[in-house]
Design a protein around this motif. Structure first.
Motif, short mmCIF file in Angstrom:
data_model
loop_
_atom_site.label_atom_id
_atom_site.label_comp_id
_atom_site.label_asym_id
_atom_site.label_seq_id
_atom_site.Cartn_x
_atom_site.Cartn_y
_atom_site.Cartn_z
N PHE A 220 -14.32 -65.32 60.72
CA PHE A 220 -14.93 -65.13 59.40
C PHE A 220 -15.51 -63.72 59.37
N THR A 221 -15.06 -62.91 58.43
CA THR A 221 -15.46 -61.50 58.38
C THR A 221 -16.24 -61.23 57.10
N ILE A 222 -17.38 -60.55 57.27
CA ILE A 222 -18.21 -60.11 56.14
C ILE A 222 -18.05 -58.60 56.03
N TYR A 223 -17.54 -58.12 54.90
CA TYR A 223 -17.35 -56.69 54.67
C TYR A 223 -18.48 -56.19 53.77
N LEU A 224 -19.13 -55.11 54.18
CA LEU A 224 -20.24 -54.54 53.42
C LEU A 224 -19.91 -53.11 53.02
N GLU A 225 -20.28 -52.75 51.81
CA GLU A 225 -20.09 -51.38 51.32
C GLU A 225 -21.34 -50.99 50.53
N ALA A 226 -22.04 -49.95 51.00
CA ALA A 226 -23.33 -49.58 50.41
C ALA A 226 -23.26 -48.18 49.85
N HIS A 227 -23.55 -48.06 48.56
CA HIS A 227 -23.65 -46.77 47.88
C HIS A 227 -25.11 -46.51 47.53
N SER A 228 -25.60 -45.35 47.91
CA SER A 228 -26.99 -45.01 47.61
C SER A 228 -27.14 -44.67 46.13
N ARG A 229 -28.21 -45.18 45.53
CA ARG A 229 -28.49 -44.86 44.13
C ARG A 229 -29.24 -43.54 43.97
N THR A 230 -29.79 -43.02 45.08
CA THR A 230 -30.63 -41.82 44.99
C THR A 230 -29.99 -40.60 45.63
N LEU A 231 -29.15 -40.80 46.67
CA LEU A 231 -28.55 -39.66 47.36
C LEU A 231 -27.20 -39.32 46.74
N SER A 232 -26.39 -38.57 47.50
CA SER A 232 -25.10 -38.11 47.01
C SER A 232 -24.22 -39.28 46.59
N GLU A 234 -20.96 -39.27 46.36
CA GLU A 234 -19.68 -39.32 47.06
C GLU A 234 -19.78 -40.04 48.39
N LYS A 235 -20.93 -39.97 49.03
CA LYS A 235 -21.08 -40.51 50.38
C LYS A 235 -21.53 -41.97 50.32
N TYR A 236 -20.88 -42.81 51.11
CA TYR A 236 -21.28 -44.21 51.20
C TYR A 236 -20.94 -44.72 52.60
N ILE A 237 -21.51 -45.86 52.96
CA ILE A 237 -21.29 -46.43 54.29
C ILE A 237 -20.62 -47.79 54.16
N ILE A 346 -22.11 -45.17 62.96
CA ILE A 346 -22.21 -45.44 61.53
C ILE A 346 -20.89 -45.07 60.85
N ASN A 347 -20.39 -45.97 60.03
CA ASN A 347 -19.13 -45.74 59.31
C ASN A 347 -19.43 -45.08 57.97
N GLU A 348 -19.36 -43.78 57.93
CA GLU A 348 -19.63 -43.02 56.71
C GLU A 348 -18.30 -42.61 56.07
N LYS A 349 -18.21 -42.79 54.77
CA LYS A 349 -17.00 -42.42 54.05
C LYS A 349 -17.36 -41.64 52.80
N TYR A 350 -16.38 -40.95 52.28
CA TYR A 350 -16.57 -40.16 51.07
C TYR A 350 -15.53 -40.56 50.05
#
Length: 725
Positions: A220-232, A234-237, A346-350
């Motif tokens: 059972f896999t839980i996938y998370l994707e977090a975009h900051s509301r205050t920072l850049s 383009e960048k998310y984890i 940390i898995n950082e993506k753009y």
């Protein structure tokens, strides 16, 4: 890259009345376990048989509750996943040793839920505590049975079985399963529903070691994707949590497996053997090649075994002397796993598309800025830097003061500032419109004049007359204010309503989406109206909670700044020398004002926090009402759809009073499932459970919905078979 760390390995001992105290002993620190075997005298006087083993682990869980197991094993892994670190929790051991109970738990009892449902709850609780991030949650459920891949969520109506078999694919981003469905879930209850749906599709069998033995490996896999509301932007984890429930290893002589169960056991033991070979290779620093592709299990877990994730192993063992040989084998596996190292990062993506759009906007703004700069040669200073949050907040403040009349004009600096001023005008205007609408909604029931279905519903309820003039707003006590229509006054007989003939049943039933829209406008219009009103109230409460959270954060930041200033004043006073008058410390006016300000800020913080707690309670209650309305709307639609298009007309006539089928001849659940009994049962269950744990609502709600769905499917299959006969 992150720093390398060892895999954490824990042992959980299955409770038993026949514990082998002389053979199994725990260390005082609960981090080691010693095994002692008596020598076999049949081997003669010269006997070099090993009789003692000692295993060092990260923890031994004996007679441990499900709460303690989760706190010890999984809580940190799930918490770090929200920060961008992948995580894997794996349960390994002999068949019947308690792996599935540790991972999933007993779904019938909330207190006995396992690591998996608790991890889902922790994820959604942490999302609520992070209003500064937009976090999306997706889940998938994979089963590996006899070296074949299966999607446990393929039974959902919007997924359906895959035409092509699923395959394991590798790319630079990692390993993924092609053809495996991934489901977006926005709330805790939806995630539980997916979990229970998958659990009902797992393959189990019975043998002498376990009545409900899992015959497959499940991930059972839980996938998370977090975009900051205050920072850049383009960048998310991103991150994922793999929760692995391995099938149990078994000795065929003890389990007594035959036929299909024997074949399953052969595949299970073979894949676990390949898993152990991969673990041994990972623990050997001199090995260059790791045999991940020997079986589907190791290939699917390639990212988790020695990859960039936090990994935890829970080894389930028996405490009985009869199973000591298998216990030794499981403990050896755990000790080998501790030699494996991972490198969490940390898995950082753009977001490339969003980055290009932002750069294009920036380029256009700079060109316009330079054009104005060239034309206004008499200006000495023009800044080309983008505005930060402080500057935007200052412009917002200037716009508000300008609208209130306390500021005569706003100084123009550059084009960017002009655009931001207009943008803040739009923001302030939108906020004021929402505040006015929220105030009106709290006092009145707003109806769109073009919504003919809603107008028809309120006309039937006696809230407006035939000309569309408002009679009065219904209060919570079920009466209205205003002049009632003549048809509802005492002493006046209401005109008889026209009787509508039932429409003829079409040869081909309409699609459910089309029928659902028709149902909402006619028979289900009242429930749909209540559902929309409750949802509107819920959204308004959520908005207020978000605004309160922002105010609390702002007050907290101001408290921190005031504390730093106060500490600075104290240190300055200590350096300059302290003065006393009649035993009392003398402080200057600035320090005294800071103390008063800090006291006032703390008072505001406590008041806002209490408001936030009250709002959260209201949100929970409103969410419950919305879920009830949604459930009632869907259940009523199913009943209406079945009566209108599915249940044969001759059977409907037979079921009516005076029909050929008498009460008791056919079980009611074989005809149609109204859902009322399940709803009553859920309400009673909720009343009993809530005093012990309010967080259990989503768990039991999802459980009841899953049971209702499967009961409904069984009922419809029975109806179709009866219709064919």
């Amino acid at each position: 890259m992150g720093t390398r760390k060892k895999v954490h390995a824990f042992v959980r001992v299955k409770p038993t009345d026949d514990f082998a105290h002389e053979m199994i002993r725990y260390g005082d620190d609960k981090r080691s376990i010693d095994i002692h075997l008596k020598k076999d005298i049949r081997r003669g006087v010269v006997n070099n048989q090993q009789t003692d083993w000692s295993f060092k682990l990260d923890g031994v869980l004996h007679d441990a509750s499900q709460d303690l197991v989760y706190e010890t094993v999984a809580k940190d892994v799930v918490s770090q996943a929200l920060n961008g670190y992948n995580g894997t929790i794996m349960c390994y051991g002999q068949t019947g040793a308690g792996k599935t109970y540790t991972m999933t738990g007993a779904t019938e009892n909330y207190k006995h839920r396992g690591i998996l449902p608790r991890a889902l709850q922790q994820v959604f609780r942490m999302i609520e505590e992070r209003p500064t991030h937009a976090i999306t949650v997706r889940v998938s459920y994979l089963e590996i049975y006899n070296e074949s891949l299966f999607d446990l969520l393929s039974t959902l109506p919007y997924v359906g079985p895959s035409i092509t078999p699923m395959t394991i694919v590798e790319n630079p981003q990692g390993v993924f399963i092609k053809g495996l469905s991934v489901h977006l879930t926005s709330q805790e209850e939806d995630a539980f529903s997916l979990l229970f749906e998958g659990e009902t599709n797992r393959i189990i069998a019975s043998h002498t070691m376990s009545k409900n033995s899992s015959r497959s490996h499940c991930i059972f896999t839980i996938y998370l994707e977090a975009h900051s509301r205050t920072l850049s932007e383009e960048k998310y984890i991103t991150s994922k949590i793999n929760l692995v429930d391995l099938a149990g290893s078994e000795r065929l002589g003890k389990s007594g497996s035959e036929g299909r169960v024997l074949k399953e056991a052969t595949y299970i033991n073979k894949s676990l053997s390949f898993l152990e070979q991969a673990i041994i290779a990972l623990g050997d620093q001199k090995r260059d090649h790791i045999p991940f592709r020997q079986c589907k299990l190791t290939h699917a877990l390639k990212d988790s075994l020695g990859g960039n994730c936090n990994m935890v192993l829970v080894t389930n063992i028996y405490g009985e002397a009869a199973q000591l040989e298998e216990t030794l084998s499981s403990l050896r596996f755990a000790s080998r796993m501790k030699l494996v190292t991972t490198e969490p990062a940390i898995n950082e993506k753009y977001d490339a598309e969003r980055m290009v759009k932002n750069l294009e906007k920036e380029l256009a703004l700079l060109k316009q800025e330079l054009a104005i700069h060239d034309s206004l040669t008499n200006r000495t200073f023009v800044t080309y830097e983008p505005m930060d949050e402080i500057q935007i907040a200052e412009i917002n403040s200037q716009v508000r003061r300008y609208l209130e009349g306390t500021l005569d004009e706003i100084d123009i600096i550059n084009l960017r500032q002009i655009k931001e001023v207009f943008n803040q005008f739009r923001v302030v205007l939108s906020q004021q419109e929402q505040e006015v609408e929220s105030t009106l909604r709290r006092k009145y029931t707003l109806i769109d004049r073009n919504d003919f279905a809603a107008i028809s519903a309120i006309q039937k309820a006696g809230l407006v007359d035939v000309d569309g003039h408002l009679v009065g707003e219904p209060e919570r006590q079920n009466f209205g204010l205003g002049v009632a229509p003549l048809s509802t006054k005492p002493g006046k007989k209401a005109k008889s309503k026209k009787t509508f003939k039932e429409p003829l049943r079409p040869d081909t039933p309409p699609s459910k989406p089309v029928a659902f829209e028709e149902f909402k406008n006619e028979r289900g219009s009242e429930i749909n109206r209540i559902f929309k009103e409750n949802k509107s109230i819920l959204n308004e409460r959520r908005k207020r909670a978000s605004e309160t959270t922002q105010r609390i954060n702002a007050i907290k930041r101001e408290i921190d700044v005031t504390k730093e200033a106060l500490d600075f004043q104290k240190s300055l006073r200590e350096k300059q020398g302290e003065y006393e008058n009649k035993g009392l410390m003398i402080i200057d006016e600035e320090e005294f004002l800071l103390i008063l300000k800090l006291k006032d800020l703390k008072k505001q913080y406590r008041s806002e926090y209490q408001d936030l707690r009250d709002l959260r309670a209201e949100i929970q209650y409103c969410q419950h009402l919305v879920d009830q309305c949604r459930h009632r709307l869907l259940m009523e639609f199913d009943i209406w759809y079945n009566e209108s298009f599915v249940i044969p007309e001759d059977m409907q006539m037979a079921l009516k009073p005076g029909g050929t089928i008498r009460p008791g001849m056919v079980p009611v659940n074989r005809i149609v499932s109204l859902g009322e009994d399940d709803q009553d049962k859920f309400s009673q269950l909720q009343q009993r459970v809530l005093p012990e744990g309010p967080d259990s609502i989503s768990f039991y709600n999802a459980k009841v919905k899953t049971e209702q769905k499967h009961n409904y499917l069984k009922t419809m299959m029975g109806l179709q078979q009866a219709h064919r006969k």
